[in-house]
Motif scaffolding. Structure first.
Motif, PDB file in Angstrom:
ATOM      1  N   ALA A 185       0.833  -1.209   0.000  1.00 59.47           N
ATOM      2  CA  ALA A 185       0.000   0.000   0.000  1.00 59.47           C
ATOM      3  C   ALA A 185       0.865   1.255   0.000  1.00 59.47           C
ATOM      4  O   ALA A 185       0.593   2.211  -0.733  1.00 59.47           O
ATOM      5  CB  ALA A 185      -0.934  -0.003   1.208  1.00 59.47           C
ATOM      6  N   CYS A 186       1.910   1.252   0.786  1.00 61.43           N
ATOM      7  CA  CYS A 186       2.819   2.398   0.844  1.00 61.43           C
ATOM      8  C   CYS A 186       3.478   2.634  -0.514  1.00 61.43           C
ATOM      9  O   CYS A 186       3.553   3.767  -0.996  1.00 61.43           O
ATOM     10  CB  CYS A 186       3.864   2.168   1.928  1.00 61.43           C
ATOM     11  SG  CYS A 186       5.012   3.529   2.125  1.00 61.43           S
ATOM     12  N   LEU A 187       3.943   1.564  -1.138  1.00 61.55           N
ATOM     13  CA  LEU A 187       4.578   1.693  -2.448  1.00 61.55           C
ATOM     14  C   LEU A 187       3.594   2.169  -3.512  1.00 61.55           C
ATOM     15  O   LEU A 187       3.952   2.959  -4.384  1.00 61.55           O
ATOM     16  CB  LEU A 187       5.224   0.369  -2.857  1.00 61.55           C
ATOM     17  CG  LEU A 187       6.432  -0.057  -2.022  1.00 61.55           C
ATOM     18  CD1 LEU A 187       6.906  -1.452  -2.448  1.00 61.55           C
ATOM     19  CD2 LEU A 187       7.553   0.952  -2.128  1.00 61.55           C
ATOM     20  N   LEU A 188       2.354   1.698  -3.422  1.00 59.24           N
ATOM     21  CA  LEU A 188       1.337   2.153  -4.369  1.00 59.24           C
ATOM     22  C   LEU A 188       1.071   3.649  -4.222  1.00 59.24           C
ATOM     23  O   LEU A 188       0.895   4.359  -5.208  1.00 59.24           O
ATOM     24  CB  LEU A 188       0.032   1.372  -4.171  1.00 59.24           C
ATOM     25  CG  LEU A 188      -0.003  -0.037  -4.708  1.00 59.24           C
ATOM     26  CD1 LEU A 188      -1.233  -0.768  -4.190  1.00 59.24           C
ATOM     27  CD2 LEU A 188       0.005  -0.033  -6.230  1.00 59.24           C
ATOM     28  N   LEU A 189       1.030   4.117  -2.987  1.00 59.45           N
ATOM     29  CA  LEU A 189       0.720   5.522  -2.762  1.00 59.45           C
ATOM     30  C   LEU A 189       1.917   6.430  -2.994  1.00 59.45           C
ATOM     31  O   LEU A 189       1.759   7.612  -3.296  1.00 59.45           O
ATOM     32  CB  LEU A 189       0.173   5.714  -1.345  1.00 59.45           C
ATOM     33  CG  LEU A 189      -1.172   5.064  -1.101  1.00 59.45           C
ATOM     34  CD1 LEU A 189      -1.607   5.255   0.344  1.00 59.45           C
ATOM     35  CD2 LEU A 189      -2.221   5.616  -2.056  1.00 59.45           C
ATOM     36  N   ARG A 190       3.117   5.895  -2.880  1.00 59.68           N
ATOM     37  CA  ARG A 190       4.319   6.705  -3.109  1.00 59.68           C
ATOM     38  C   ARG A 190       4.827   6.573  -4.538  1.00 59.68           C
ATOM     39  O   ARG A 190       5.844   7.154  -4.872  1.00 59.68           O
ATOM     40  CB  ARG A 190       5.423   6.302  -2.143  1.00 59.68           C
ATOM     41  CG  ARG A 190       5.153   6.720  -0.745  1.00 59.68           C
ATOM     42  CD  ARG A 190       6.290   6.312   0.126  1.00 59.68           C
ATOM     43  NE  ARG A 190       6.119   6.903   1.447  1.00 59.68           N
ATOM     44  CZ  ARG A 190       7.098   7.356   2.162  1.00 59.68           C
ATOM     45  NH1 ARG A 190       8.335   7.277   1.724  1.00 59.68           N
ATOM     46  NH2 ARG A 190       6.877   7.889   3.339  1.00 59.68           N
ATOM     47  N   GLY A 191       4.184   5.771  -5.326  1.00 63.08           N
ATOM     48  CA  GLY A 191       4.612   5.612  -6.717  1.00 63.08           C
ATOM     49  C   GLY A 191       5.781   4.682  -6.901  1.00 63.08           C
ATOM     50  O   GLY A 191       6.542   4.818  -7.841  1.00 63.08           O
TER      51      GLY A 191
END
Length: 78
Positions: A67-73
């Motif tokens: 989720a963090c990687l998805l939101l940070r690109g």
């Protein structure tokens, strides 16, 4: 009052929805107690009730990282 930091770019809707699902899945899986409120099958002598909950610890961690990687690109260090 203004901030010196520009607003981060908004991620596309599919990425935000996927990140939300990554965060809600462990929440729902552990709140839905009737799905795992039983003793069998045992794993190394440990009743299902316990090892099911313990198995969600690394799974939840992995889903939070996704989720963090998805939101940070895709960039973990920003």
């Amino acid at each position: 009052m203004t901030s010196d930091h520009p607003d981060p770019p908004r991620r596309p809707l599919p990425a935000r929805v996927a990140a939300g699902l990554c965060l809600i899945v462990p929440f729902v899986a552990l709140l839905w107690v009737p799905s795992y409120a039983r003793e069998g099958p045992a794993l190394a002598g440990m009743p299902f009730f316990y090892w099911y909950q313990l198995a969600w610890v690394p799974m939840s961690t992995t889903l939070m990282i996704v989720a963090c990687l998805l939101l940070r690109g895709g960039s973990p260090h920003r």
